[in-house]
Motif scaffolding. Structure first.
Motif: not given
Length: 347
Positions: A87-88, A91-92, A120
């Protein structure tokens, strides 16, 4: 070599020494290992430990493999290893402790780091702020949570009724300590060396600013805290030891995170026995793991609450350099630049 392999810029040094040993090269971008992620870095933070590691014990010592400096940074995850959280991807994030005992720091376009060392970024938090978090804020969190009978975690109300003295409130760690202490409910006093730094410390949120060159610092601190201060965040123990002893409350602590002004100091034993005073030395890289995890969690909560800011309006001017000027960025920090030095790697 695969002709389709991505090539990117990185700042490296192959021997210890001054800023002149830094150079920018183009090199292949590697894939992340099983528990790693790759981050397209937008901003890299520069901290005093970056130049101190580069200088090491002196100049001319070989560094193999070449070292990419930079503990802190912020960017976007563009690849994840098979064992890293999927899920990373995309991602910022902000990065911390990227280069400690590793050759792959943040002063490069693509940094590959352990997944546990990316966090995150909450919505609305800029890459500039993300790159300013790691070393200063984790260090400040530790300094604020080592006091006898004080909290081990920070959050609203955690420091209610307590007084914190921050030495050097215009520095990066001083700024972080002021912001975190105020968020947690402390009364914050800070010492500075002049009016401009005083304005920066006030912008960060300090309740009381003492110019130690123009005022009697002990008397001014005691006016605010007649019973003494509970926690001192100390950048210059050699210069401030007498002040610290004079204003420390019973059960208070002095958390020392730097040796500005000298590497040795003395304190009176008997004067510190009665209050059961604590002198705590703090270095991010060798802190207990649980303390680092607590700091990351609390910093994230403060970000989500909008309690952490950066820029001149937050008492921390931003000083930007392109990657090609990495040597100048390091020199600026080494020469005591007031503000947060950042290296820009993307728009």
């Amino acid at each position: 070599m695969d002709t389709d392999q991505k090539i990117a810029r990185a700042a490296v040094y192959s021997e210890t020494g001054g800023p002149e040993v830094l150079r920018v090269i183009a090199r292949p971008v590697r894939e992340p290992g099983p528990d790693e992620v790759r981050v397209r870095v937008h901003r890299a933070g520069v901290n005093p430990t970056d130049w101190k590691f580069r200088v090491a014990a002196g100049g001319g010592m070989p560094v193999d493999p070449p070292q990419v400096p930079g503990q802190d940074g912020a960017g976007v995850v563009d690849a994840v290893g098979e064992a890293a959280p999927a899920e990373l991807l995309g991602r910022r994030v902000w990065l911390w402790e990227a280069a400690y005992q590793r050759p792959d720091g943040t002063a490069q376009e693509f940094a590959v780091v352990p997944a546990r060392q990316v966090v995150e970024l909450p919505e609305g938090v800029s890459f500039d702020l993300g790159a300013a978090l790691g070393v200063p804020f984790v260090t400040a969190h530790r300094c604020l949570t080592v006091t006898e009978e004080g909290p081990s975690r920070l959050g609203p109300g955690a420091l209610d009724g307590r007084t914190v003295l921050v030495a050097g409130g215009a520095g990066a760690v001083g700024n972080a300590a002021i912001q975190l202490a105020r968020w947690a409910g402390a009364t914050v006093i800070t010492t500075v060396s002049g009016p401009e730094k005083g304005r920066l410390a006030s912008a960060a949120g300090a309740d009381h600013v003492v110019d130690y060159r123009r005022q009697d610092a002990v008397a001014e601190v005691r006016k605010v805290a007649p019973q003494g201060v509970d926690t001192i965040v100390e950048v210059s123990p050699a210069g401030n030891a007498a002040l610290d002893v004079a204003v420390l409350a019973r059960g208070g602590s002095v958390a020392i995170y730097a040796n500005n002004g000298g590497d040795e100091f003395t304190v009176p034993v008997r004067a510190l026995l009665g209050p059961n005073a604590r002198w705590q030395f703090v270095l991010l890289y060798t802190m207990p793991v649980r303390a680092k995890e607590a700091a990351i969690a609390d910093i994230t909560a403060a970000l989500r609450a909008g309690a952490i800011r950066t820029g001149p309006e937050a008492g921390l001017p931003l000083i930007h350099f392109p990657l090609e000027q990495v040597a100048q960025a390091h020199a600026a920090v080494e020469n005591g630049a007031v503000g947060k030095v950042l290296i820009d790697l993307a728009e």
